[in-house]
Motif scaffolding. Structure first.
Motif, short mmCIF file in Angstrom:
data_model
loop_
_atom_site.label_atom_id
_atom_site.label_comp_id
_atom_site.label_asym_id
_atom_site.label_seq_id
_atom_site.Cartn_x
_atom_site.Cartn_y
_atom_site.Cartn_z
N UNK A 366 42.47 42.91 41.67
CA UNK A 366 41.29 42.10 42.02
C UNK A 366 40.87 42.35 43.46
N UNK A 367 41.85 42.49 44.35
CA UNK A 367 41.54 42.77 45.75
C UNK A 367 40.90 44.15 45.88
N UNK A 368 41.38 45.12 45.11
CA UNK A 368 40.80 46.47 45.15
C UNK A 368 39.35 46.46 44.70
N UNK A 369 39.02 45.65 43.70
CA UNK A 369 37.64 45.56 43.23
C UNK A 369 36.75 44.95 44.31
N UNK A 370 37.27 43.98 45.05
CA UNK A 370 36.50 43.37 46.14
C UNK A 370 36.09 44.42 47.16
N UNK A 371 37.05 45.25 47.60
CA UNK A 371 36.76 46.22 48.66
C UNK A 371 35.98 47.43 48.13
#
Length: 493
Positions: A366-371
């Motif tokens: 989920x964090x990777x999708x944010x960035x």
């Protein structure tokens, strides 16, 4: 016509189709044997008669030998004397007395007790040898050891001789008496440790060496950031978001909010030391969330956040840390592994889905999708394993394997066994292993290998503290890693 499958022999009493027979009685004198055999053939002599007649002539044979002789005579077989003819005689008393005396044989006595045999013994890997001296009538000294070594062709002046054991036997015996009799004499046995002397420094000037210290110290001040590039490894271990104990989620968020600025400050400190930080690795080592069921007694009623809330808080705090560290402009790699608290477990406490179906990896994704959707973060990348519980990355030329630690069994020793087995079976080429799970800092080097256990950032467990008496000191470990320097500049933020 003669049958070729039968050996034809002609005995003293005629023709026979039987083989010749070895016979003890047939070695008797011919005159005695001729009369005896005639009586046997006529049926006038049995084995007792044969035995008695031979004994009367000084010849002793067994009853079995007499029986065999009678059998082959009556069968017409030719006997083969088992001795030379005429030699089957008893030795007379006069002849026995005339025989040379049997020499007296004395068993050789050991020169030393077992384990004290004289010699020099070298132990593999040892820096010294053990010398056992021959038995002596007086207590051996250093001079005796030196003389013994010299006799073996070893220069004793090259070694330090240390007595380590002297043993005495007050009832030892020897045959040194002039008449050859055994006499009692006290005997000493000794062992020495022999260590090679270190070569003395030849012409080494200590004053000259110490005079260079001020210049060396001055050269280390304000050193610019040059040299081989190194990676800053930050171990994000065991947040266990949602736990109520020791201040709970509120205290955890305070520590996480301070972590990003602490990493930025640490990079500045390293650069002042002249370190060339070329990449920053933020690696989640598992258990970023606490979970709600199946990990320890009463867990469901001791957590203060449900699963969705735990994931939300962990995702937001990881995002904030990455944003802050990214302001340095140094490449940032975010990665991680699955921990046991991120597993999907049933009522029995067992994971019932795949190894990759884990909330720790979900937070990373989920964090990777944010960035990936944000601008200005091209220098931030993510490396997330699929189903693997351990994966290896190259940190400035230093291969490093990451795992949570629950896959190993047996505590610290079990982690070492797991690490070495992974290398032995070609699962990883890493010389550094980084783990979490056990909540406290522990770093150990074994030759070329380093095992790095990171501390937890969660505040501790009331249940564990009650059961074991100890608790966690919250912190996040970081260190520089490279092929040039290995692991160095360890700090806990």
């Amino acid at each position: 016509m003669v049958r070729r499958d039968t050996c034809i022999t002609v005995g003293r009493y005629g023709r026979s189709d039987h083989m010749s027979t070895p016979c003890t009685v047939c070695a008797a004198p011919a005159a005695l044997l001729s009369d005896l055999d005639a009586r046997i053939a006529a049926g006038d002599a049995g084995r007792y008669v044969v035995h008695r007649e031979l004994a009367a002539n000084g010849i002793t044979v067994s009853m079995e030998a007499a029986r065999k002789h009678i059998a082959h005579i009556r069968a017409g077989e030719q006997g083969i004397p088992s001795h030379a003819p005429g030699q089957l005689r008893l030795t007379t008393l006069d002849q026995a007395v005339a025989l040379p005396p049997v020499p007296t044989v004395t068993a050789p006595q050991p020169a030393a007790p077992r384990g004290y045999e004289p010699g020099v013994r070298f132990e593999r890997g040892a820096k010294a040898a053990v010398v056992t001296l021959p038995p002596a009538p007086t207590a051996p000294g250093e001079g005796d050891c030196a003389a013994y070594l010299r006799g073996l062709g070893i220069d004793p002046d090259l070694y330090i001789l240390e007595p380590i054991e002297v043993r005495t036997n007050s009832h030892g015996w020897t045959r040194d008496d002039p008449e050859g009799a055994a006499v009692t004499q006290q005997t000493f046995f000794a062992r020495f440790r022999v260590t090679r002397r270190e070569a003395a420094a030849d012409g080494f000037d200590v004053d000259e060496l110490l005079a260079t210290v001020p210049a060396l110290a001055a050269a280390a001040v304000d050193r610019p950031a040059t040299g081989a590039g190194e990676s800053l490894l930050v171990g994000l271990a065991d947040w266990q978001t949602g736990k109520r104990d020791q201040g709970g989620t509120a205290k955890l968020v305070e520590r996480l909010a301070a972590l990003g600025p602490a990493i930025v400050a640490r990079v500045g400190e390293l650069q002042l030391l002249g370190r060339n930080v070329e990449t920053i690795y933020l690696v989640g080592l598992g258990d970023l969330v606490e979970g709600c069921k199946g990990f320890y007694p009463m867990q469901t009623f001791s957590v203060e956040l449900d699963r969705r809330q735990q994931i939300r808080v962990a995702r937001r705090m990881l995002t904030e840390i990455v944003k802050t560290v990214a302001t340095l402009g140094i490449p940032v790699v975010v990665s991680g592994v699955a921990g046991n608290h991120g597993e999907q477990r049933d009522g029995s406490g067992k994971a019932f889905t795949t190894p990759g179906d884990n909330d720790d990896l979900l937070v990373l994704e989920q964090c990777a999708e944010v960035f990936s959707l944000a601008e200005g973060y091209g220098h931030v990348s993510f490396v997330i394993p699929d189903q693997e519980l351990a994966h290896t990355m190259d940190l400035s030329g230093q291969h490093t394997v990451f795992t949570h630690g629950h896959v190993a069994r047996g505590g610290w020793a079990g982690l070492w066994t797991w690490f070495k087995n992974q290398r032995a079976h070609g699962k990883t080429s890493a010389t550094i292993a980084v783990v979490g799970h056990y909540h406290h800092l522990h770093v150990e080097n074994d030759g070329l290998l380093t095992l790095f256990q990171c501390p937890a950032l969660e505040g501790g467990s009331d249940y564990f503290s009650t059961a074991m008496g100890s608790t966690t000191v919250p912190g996040t470990a970081c260190a520089l890693v490279s092929s040039a320097f290995g692991v160095r500049d360890l700090a806990v933020l």
